[in-house]
Motif scaffolding. Structure first.
Motif, PDB file in Angstrom:
ATOM      1  N   PRO A  14      39.936  42.057  58.176  1.00  0.00           N
ATOM      2  CA  PRO A  14      40.311  42.317  56.785  1.00  0.00           C
ATOM      3  C   PRO A  14      40.651  41.048  56.002  1.00  0.00           C
ATOM      4  O   PRO A  14      40.542  41.033  54.771  1.00  0.00           O
ATOM      5  CB  PRO A  14      41.540  43.227  56.900  1.00  0.00           C
ATOM      6  N   ARG A  15      41.038  39.982  56.711  1.00  0.00           N
ATOM      7  CA  ARG A  15      41.381  38.736  56.002  1.00  0.00           C
ATOM      8  C   ARG A  15      40.144  38.095  55.396  1.00  0.00           C
ATOM      9  O   ARG A  15      40.213  37.384  54.402  1.00  0.00           O
ATOM     10  CB  ARG A  15      42.040  37.737  56.971  1.00  0.00           C
ATOM     11  N   GLU A  16      38.993  38.349  56.065  1.00  0.00           N
ATOM     12  CA  GLU A  16      37.749  37.687  55.657  1.00  0.00           C
ATOM     13  C   GLU A  16      36.825  38.591  54.847  1.00  0.00           C
ATOM     14  O   GLU A  16      35.748  38.171  54.439  1.00  0.00           O
ATOM     15  CB  GLU A  16      36.982  37.206  56.897  1.00  0.00           C
ATOM     16  N   GLN A  17      37.245  39.831  54.653  1.00  0.00           N
ATOM     17  CA  GLN A  17      36.326  40.810  54.053  1.00  0.00           C
ATOM     18  C   GLN A  17      36.011  40.513  52.582  1.00  0.00           C
ATOM     19  O   GLN A  17      34.932  40.846  52.100  1.00  0.00           O
ATOM     20  CB  GLN A  17      36.930  42.211  54.204  1.00  0.00           C
ATOM     21  N   TYR A  18      36.965  39.887  51.890  1.00  0.00           N
ATOM     22  CA  TYR A  18      36.811  39.667  50.452  1.00  0.00           C
ATOM     23  C   TYR A  18      37.315  38.280  50.068  1.00  0.00           C
ATOM     24  O   TYR A  18      38.030  37.646  50.840  1.00  0.00           O
ATOM     25  CB  TYR A  18      37.587  40.741  49.689  1.00  0.00           C
ATOM     26  N   PRO A  19      36.993  37.843  48.829  1.00  0.00           N
ATOM     27  CA  PRO A  19      37.397  36.503  48.391  1.00  0.00           C
ATOM     28  C   PRO A  19      38.905  36.273  48.445  1.00  0.00           C
ATOM     29  O   PRO A  19      39.695  37.189  48.231  1.00  0.00           O
ATOM     30  CB  PRO A  19      36.916  36.447  46.941  1.00  0.00           C
ATOM     31  N   LYS A  20      39.230  35.018  48.747  1.00  0.00           N
ATOM     32  CA  LYS A  20      40.630  34.587  48.828  1.00  0.00           C
ATOM     33  C   LYS A  20      40.881  33.555  47.739  1.00  0.00           C
ATOM     34  O   LYS A  20      39.954  32.900  47.278  1.00  0.00           O
ATOM     35  CB  LYS A  20      40.867  33.850  50.150  1.00  0.00           C
ATOM     36  N   PRO A  21      42.142  33.352  47.376  1.00  0.00           N
ATOM     37  CA  PRO A  21      42.455  32.267  46.448  1.00  0.00           C
ATOM     38  C   PRO A  21      42.111  30.924  47.095  1.00  0.00           C
ATOM     39  O   PRO A  21      42.049  30.861  48.323  1.00  0.00           O
ATOM     40  CB  PRO A  21      43.964  32.412  46.224  1.00  0.00           C
ATOM     41  N   PRO A  22      41.880  29.876  46.306  1.00  0.00           N
ATOM     42  CA  PRO A  22      42.068  29.826  44.855  1.00  0.00           C
ATOM     43  C   PRO A  22      40.909  30.451  44.072  1.00  0.00           C
ATOM     44  O   PRO A  22      39.763  30.393  44.501  1.00  0.00           O
ATOM     45  CB  PRO A  22      42.155  28.324  44.566  1.00  0.00           C
ATOM     46  N   PHE A  23      41.263  31.034  42.929  1.00  0.00           N
ATOM     47  CA  PHE A  23      40.298  31.598  41.991  1.00  0.00           C
ATOM     48  C   PHE A  23      40.266  30.717  40.740  1.00  0.00           C
ATOM     49  O   PHE A  23      41.245  30.035  40.437  1.00  0.00           O
ATOM     50  CB  PHE A  23      40.721  33.021  41.596  1.00  0.00           C
ATOM     51  N   PRO A  24      39.167  30.774  39.989  1.00  0.00           N
ATOM     52  CA  PRO A  24      39.137  30.021  38.733  1.00  0.00           C
ATOM     53  C   PRO A  24      40.049  30.649  37.676  1.00  0.00           C
ATOM     54  O   PRO A  24      40.255  31.861  37.686  1.00  0.00           O
ATOM     55  CB  PRO A  24      37.673  30.111  38.295  1.00  0.00           C
ATOM     56  N   GLU A  25      40.555  29.803  36.784  1.00  0.00           N
ATOM     57  CA  GLU A  25      41.257  30.338  35.611  1.00  0.00           C
ATOM     58  C   GLU A  25      40.238  31.120  34.796  1.00  0.00           C
ATOM     59  O   GLU A  25      39.074  30.752  34.737  1.00  0.00           O
ATOM     60  CB  GLU A  25      41.819  29.196  34.760  1.00  0.00           C
ATOM     61  N   GLN A  26      40.667  32.219  34.168  1.00  0.00           N
ATOM     62  CA  GLN A  26      39.718  33.061  33.435  1.00  0.00           C
ATOM     63  C   GLN A  26      40.430  33.919  32.397  1.00  0.00           C
ATOM     64  O   GLN A  26      40.430  35.145  32.492  1.00  0.00           O
ATOM     65  CB  GLN A  26      38.930  33.943  34.398  1.00  0.00           C
ATOM     66  N   PRO A  27      41.034  33.269  31.409  1.00  0.00           N
ATOM     67  CA  PRO A  27      41.765  34.053  30.413  1.00  0.00           C
ATOM     68  C   PRO A  27      40.869  35.031  29.656  1.00  0.00           C
ATOM     69  O   PRO A  27      39.735  34.696  29.308  1.00  0.00           O
ATOM     70  CB  PRO A  27      42.343  32.985  29.472  1.00  0.00           C
ATOM     71  N   GLN A  28      41.376  36.232  29.459  1.00  0.00           N
ATOM     72  CA  GLN A  28      40.727  37.234  28.611  1.00  0.00           C
ATOM     73  C   GLN A  28      41.838  37.824  27.759  1.00  0.00           C
ATOM     74  O   GLN A  28      43.001  37.809  28.161  1.00  0.00           O
ATOM     75  CB  GLN A  28      40.165  38.392  29.443  1.00  0.00           C
ATOM     76  N   GLU A 252      48.048  30.257  36.017  1.00  0.00           N
ATOM     77  CA  GLU A 252      48.481  29.580  37.251  1.00  0.00           C
ATOM     78  C   GLU A 252      48.589  30.586  38.394  1.00  0.00           C
ATOM     79  O   GLU A 252      48.152  30.331  39.515  1.00  0.00           O
ATOM     80  CB  GLU A 252      49.853  28.909  37.043  1.00  0.00           C
ATOM     81  N   LYS A 253      49.156  31.758  38.084  1.00  0.00           N
ATOM     82  CA  LYS A 253      49.321  32.789  39.116  1.00  0.00           C
ATOM     83  C   LYS A 253      47.991  33.457  39.445  1.00  0.00           C
ATOM     84  O   LYS A 253      47.762  33.854  40.588  1.00  0.00           O
ATOM     85  CB  LYS A 253      50.360  33.831  38.686  1.00  0.00           C
ATOM     86  N   VAL A 254      47.115  33.579  38.444  1.00  0.00           N
ATOM     87  CA  VAL A 254      45.788  34.163  38.706  1.00  0.00           C
ATOM     88  C   VAL A 254      45.061  33.313  39.755  1.00  0.00           C
ATOM     89  O   VAL A 254      44.421  33.839  40.672  1.00  0.00           O
ATOM     90  CB  VAL A 254      44.956  34.261  37.402  1.00  0.00           C
ATOM     91  N   LYS A 255      45.205  31.989  39.661  1.00  0.00           N
ATOM     92  CA  LYS A 255      44.515  31.082  40.600  1.00  0.00           C
ATOM     93  C   LYS A 255      44.939  31.335  42.043  1.00  0.00           C
ATOM     94  O   LYS A 255      44.141  31.196  42.961  1.00  0.00           O
ATOM     95  CB  LYS A 255      44.822  29.618  40.222  1.00  0.00           C
ATOM     96  N   GLU A 256      46.210  31.721  42.222  1.00  0.00           N
ATOM     97  CA  GLU A 256      46.747  31.925  43.573  1.00  0.00           C
ATOM     98  C   GLU A 256      46.950  33.402  43.888  1.00  0.00           C
ATOM     99  O   GLU A 256      47.652  33.744  44.843  1.00  0.00           O
ATOM    100  CB  GLU A 256      48.086  31.182  43.706  1.00  0.00           C
ATOM    101  N   PHE A 257      46.343  34.267  43.082  1.00  0.00           N
ATOM    102  CA  PHE A 257      46.652  35.698  43.159  1.00  0.00           C
ATOM    103  C   PHE A 257      46.388  36.269  44.559  1.00  0.00           C
ATOM    104  O   PHE A 257      45.287  36.139  45.104  1.00  0.00           O
ATOM    105  CB  PHE A 257      45.823  36.454  42.107  1.00  0.00           C
ATOM    106  N   GLY A 258      47.400  36.881  45.134  1.00  0.00           N
ATOM    107  CA  GLY A 258      47.267  37.504  46.455  1.00  0.00           C
ATOM    108  C   GLY A 258      47.605  36.590  47.613  1.00  0.00           C
ATOM    109  O   GLY A 258      47.667  37.041  48.763  1.00  0.00           O
TER     110      GLY A 258
END
Ligand code: NAD
Ligand code: MG
Length: 300
Positions: A14-28, A252-258
């Motif tokens: 389950p740790r590898e099943q989906y993307p992990k942080p860091p994520f790009p900043e992406q304001p909407q 900043e938190k989105v980049k490290e989300f999860g």
């Protein structure tokens, strides 16, 4: 992501099943679109396999355009339910994709855009659902808004009011309109949050509404038992949805989300849909008044 999830039953780490942080900043701007997210969330479009667990049921899902509600809409349709979704008018692009997925599953799909902060719209939403689907067996009150603020000084009365209207009042208005249409066996599912028990300091108003949703659903379950209607609440941890980059968290938190949950990544909407299926189906006949955490290991 190693490779796209094509089968929800394949055994995986389950740790590898989906993307992990860091994520790009992406304001909407709120409420945001799932379409605009990087990486794209997985709502089970390519993986959810149904087994007729909700055959013939009629469901209303608020916030059914994106995120958790979208994954639930796709799962319910593939389990044999007809589905009405509600969302805000600015989310039409996401919503139309969901309508297509419901129809592709061979089920009736109804799109009812509108703002849940309005009591008369909440009543109209239930009436239109009942009219167009021919009844209401499953109510998923899932829509929600979340606006982070680091200081109480920056939370306006308007924000506080809108968060409570969308997250709490709407639940009350919709349930009140829906219950008279529900028969024994019908179910109500709400979306609370880990914030109900571990309130985030930057989500003062939001966390308060999520604790309210948990109390509301549990009190309601006692009241509805004598009608044979069950009510449960799901408490998600971090999920990769448009709610977060559209003002729900700082970039900043989105980049490290999860990153802070034991599994080290955010959940994908496809990973929470199964509990909504269980709680809607007759398989969960003795489950009512429950609070079900789905948090990647963060304890509630
Ligand atoms: P999302 O943004 O994809 O879905 C939320 C939906 O709420 C929006 O799509 C929008 O259609 C709807 N909405 C908001 N305000 C509305 C209004 N005034 N009228 C009508 N619709 C409105 O995000 P999501 O994360 O899938 O959110 C679904 C639920 O899950 C919310 O209740 C949220 O609080 C809860 N939740 C999410 C997380 C997470 O990390 N994503 C964690 C805990 C709880
Ligand atoms: Mg949306």
């Amino acid at each position: 992501m190693s490779d796209p999830v094509k089968n929800q039953y394949e055994m995986r780490d389950p740790r590898e099943q989906y993307p992990k942080p860091p994520f790009p900043e992406q304001p909407q701007s709120a409420p945001g679109l799932a379409q605009e997210m990087t990486p794209k969330p997985d709502h089970g479009e390519n993986s959810y396999q149904g087994f007729g667990r909700l055959k013939g049921r009629k469901a209303l899902i608020t916030g059914g355009d994106s995120g958790i509600g979208r994954a639930v809409a796709i799962a319910y349709a593939r389990e044999g339910a007809d589905v009405a979704i509600n969302y805000l008018p600015s989310e039409e692009a996401d919503a139309q994709e969901v309508i297509e997925f419901i129809r592709a599953a061979g089920q009736k799909a109804v799109a009812i855009p509108g703002d849940l902060k309005d009591e008369s719209f909440c009543q109209e939403l239930v009436e239109r659902t009942v009219q167009e689907l021919g009844g209401l067996d499953i109510l998923v009150s899932n829509a929600g808004r979340q606006t982070f603020q680091t200081s109480i000084a920056d939370i306006t009365t308007a924000q506080f009011d809108e968060t409570f209207k969308a997250n709490v009042y709407a639940l009350f208005w919709i349930t009140k309109a829906a219950v008279p249409h529900m028969k024994p066996g019908a179910t109500i599912i709400t979306t609370s949050s880990i914030n109900a028990r571990q309130p985030s300091e930057t989500l003062l108003d939001y966390a308060t509404t999520k604790a309210a949703i948990a109390a509301y659903t549990q009190a309601l379950s006692g009241q509805l038992a004598e009608k044979g209607i069950r009510a449960n609440t799901v408490a998600p941890g971090p999920f990769w949805t448009a709610l977060q980059p559209s003002g729900g968290q700082s970039q900043e938190k989105v980049k490290e989300f999860g990153s802070d949950v034991p599994l080290g990544r955010p959940g994908q909407p496809a990973e929470i849909a199964p509990i909504y299926v269980l709680l809607a189906s007759q398989e969960s006949s003795f489950m009512t008044g429950g609070l079900f955490p789905v948090t990647g290991g963060e304890l509630m």
